[in-house]
Motif scaffolding. Sequence first.
Motif, PDB file in Angstrom:
ATOM      1  N   HIS A  76       0.840  -1.202   0.000  1.00  0.00           N
ATOM      2  CA  HIS A  76       0.000   0.000   0.000  1.00  0.00           C
ATOM      3  C   HIS A  76       0.878   1.257   0.000  1.00  0.00           C
ATOM      4  O   HIS A  76       0.725   2.157  -0.829  1.00  0.00           O
ATOM      5  CB  HIS A  76      -0.922   0.009   1.229  1.00  0.00           C
ATOM      6  N   GLU A  77       1.851   1.271   0.909  1.00  0.00           N
ATOM      7  CA  GLU A  77       2.713   2.469   1.028  1.00  0.00           C
ATOM      8  C   GLU A  77       3.605   2.606  -0.204  1.00  0.00           C
ATOM      9  O   GLU A  77       3.797   3.713  -0.718  1.00  0.00           O
ATOM     10  CB  GLU A  77       3.584   2.369   2.288  1.00  0.00           C
ATOM     11  N   TYR A  81     -10.311   6.723   1.199  1.00  0.00           N
ATOM     12  CA  TYR A  81     -10.204   5.264   1.344  1.00  0.00           C
ATOM     13  C   TYR A  81     -11.479   4.582   0.854  1.00  0.00           C
ATOM     14  O   TYR A  81     -11.426   3.505   0.275  1.00  0.00           O
ATOM     15  CB  TYR A  81      -9.913   4.888   2.800  1.00  0.00           C
ATOM     16  N   HIS A  97       2.045   4.436  -3.002  1.00  0.00           N
ATOM     17  CA  HIS A  97       2.173   5.903  -2.958  1.00  0.00           C
ATOM     18  C   HIS A  97       3.496   6.333  -3.588  1.00  0.00           C
ATOM     19  O   HIS A  97       3.528   7.262  -4.415  1.00  0.00           O
ATOM     20  CB  HIS A  97       2.140   6.394  -1.505  1.00  0.00           C
ATOM     21  N   GLU A 105      -4.595   6.216  -2.856  1.00  0.00           N
ATOM     22  CA  GLU A 105      -4.761   5.115  -1.896  1.00  0.00           C
ATOM     23  C   GLU A 105      -4.979   3.781  -2.601  1.00  0.00           C
ATOM     24  O   GLU A 105      -4.873   2.732  -1.988  1.00  0.00           O
ATOM     25  CB  GLU A 105      -5.933   5.412  -0.951  1.00  0.00           C
TER      26      GLU A 105
HETATM   27 ZN   LIG Z   1      -2.263   5.320   1.899  1.00  0.00          ZN
END
Ligand SMILES: [Zn+2]
Length: 597
Positions: free
Chosen positions: A349-350, A490, A353, A377
């Motif tokens: 997930h990170e 989200y 980004h 996201e």
């Molecule tokens: Zn995030």
Amino acid sequence: AIEEEEARARAFLKILNEKTWTRNNKGTIAAWNYASNITDYNLKEQIRVSAEIAKEVKEDWKELTKFNYNTFIDYDLRRQFKKYSILGKAALPDDKYVKLEKIVSDMESAYATAKICSYHNKTDCSLSLEPEITKILTSSRDPEELKHVWVEWRKKTKTVKPLFIDYVKYSNEAARLNNFTSNTEYWLYDYESPTFVDEIEKLWRQLKPLYLQLHAYVRHKLRQRYGEVVSEKGPIPAHLLGNMWAQTWGHVADFTLPYPKVKGPNYSNLLAKQEYTPIKMFQEAERFFVSLNLTEMPPLFWKNSILEKPKDGRDLVCHASAWDFYDQKDFRIKQCTDVTFEDFITAHHEMGHIQYYLQYKSQPVAYREGANDGFHEAVGDVMALSVATSKHLKKIGLIDSEPANKDQNDINELYQMGLDKIAFLPFAYLMDLWRWQVFDGKITPEEYNCKWWDYRYNIQGIEPPVDRSELDFDPASKYHIVADVPYLRYFISYVIQFQFHRAACEIAGEYDPNDLTKPLHKCDIYQNTKAGNAIGKMLQMGSSRPWREAMEALTGQQNMDASGLLEYFRPLYKWLETENQKNNVYIGWKICEKKCT
Ligand SMILES: [Zn+2]
Ligand SMILES: C=C(C[SeH])C(=O)N1CCC[C@H]1C(=O)O
């Protein structure tokens, strides 16, 4: 003439671009230093730099607004000027700007440094949210211990309520100085769509029936495990769902699984057994992105990131985050990573980004952001939908064989994923439903908490383990509320990531709506550079075009659409409906006695 003014505007914008990335770099460094080492000095420094930047931005804004940019013929010039014309919090007078910065930093550090005492050892009061409290919530099966950590965490985090009241006041003041009616309108501005909230509400209406089936099944299974503490037809007690905020329920999977006899291995145990470390988890995540012909992590990522909780006793914000330092070279993740499968997924997930930052790093600064914040996201989660399949985990050697009983295991895997993706939807929706009403003044400080629980009852069908009152302030138990981070992003992400996944899987030939041997939930786009290139093209756009055009670039459609998620979970939806009917389970929840007075 307009041509002459546009020529001047281009020259002005070129300089403003240079000044902006340099300022952003300085501001981000100061913010990183504070978030990764909470000290008075770093707080003062972060606020000093932020105030200095706000002053300079306001000066440039005065120049910028002298241009007649709404009449510009050049779309791109007009769009960049429009983005710079929204001053944000910098519109506040200097003293109020500093006050608001300090309020948010103080709320965030109260949250980051909060500690509670252990249930079993009342003298040990060193438990932080990560990793200690989180570990208890995911692994304890003692309702009393779960209730203890749930209540104690809220006793510690509710202290910020006075700060939050001022945060609302100053945020609204700043919004009004930007000609918005309240902070709600300011938060919704970037979606460039007057019907956006209606679209979100419609998506939730389309997804709620699936949620009701999952909620009914989980309540039935929790009742079997915990007995009367879980009512047959009422809301589910929030402390029993394996998460501090009951936002994802993945940690109750192992005792609520549809087919327990074919339960697969515990992936967290396998990661530990194979001697994964946080660094190796991120290296594995990077391998996935690179396999799609997306970009590898630059040298400074590995040099400057914080991928484990520092052991030097410092206070820091452990909530996972990804940082763009705007110099096209420095990109970092800060995550207090544990060797668990959940953190392995969060690493993707990170890194999603970071990949987005890398893909749009050559855009003008004004466009170095997601097409909308939901896109940002969604990137990493799209990758994680492939990574989490047993098919993929076998490819990377985490498991040595795919599970035997295909159909039953398919339902188990869909159920595990549904506990994270379906359960999350009402939580993500209500988080900003409550805040929009708070900013609009429709929810006053005297009713913050009981209105919060009204939403938690009516939308999510959960209840607190103990009675609540207005002496509590439960919203502050959640990072995004104290850190001034909007949450609608989200909800958007959890819908559009399945649209992106479906498009990428079709491109990769991993999903075919007419081929039952290629269902969407079995798709793994690993090593498919065609899919990767299509995703990369969308990411490179940043926010240079309205988000519907970015959506269209990858999926061919312009609207958010629940059909991706519903297609992915179709087999589970059918199974849940059949199972609930068989068990004669009540669908939905009667709002039982109000637990908030
Ligand atoms: Zn995030
Ligand atoms: C991992 C992050 C940093 Se952008 C996060 O805040 N997430 C990721 C999923 C939902 C939300 C949360 O933890 O509440």
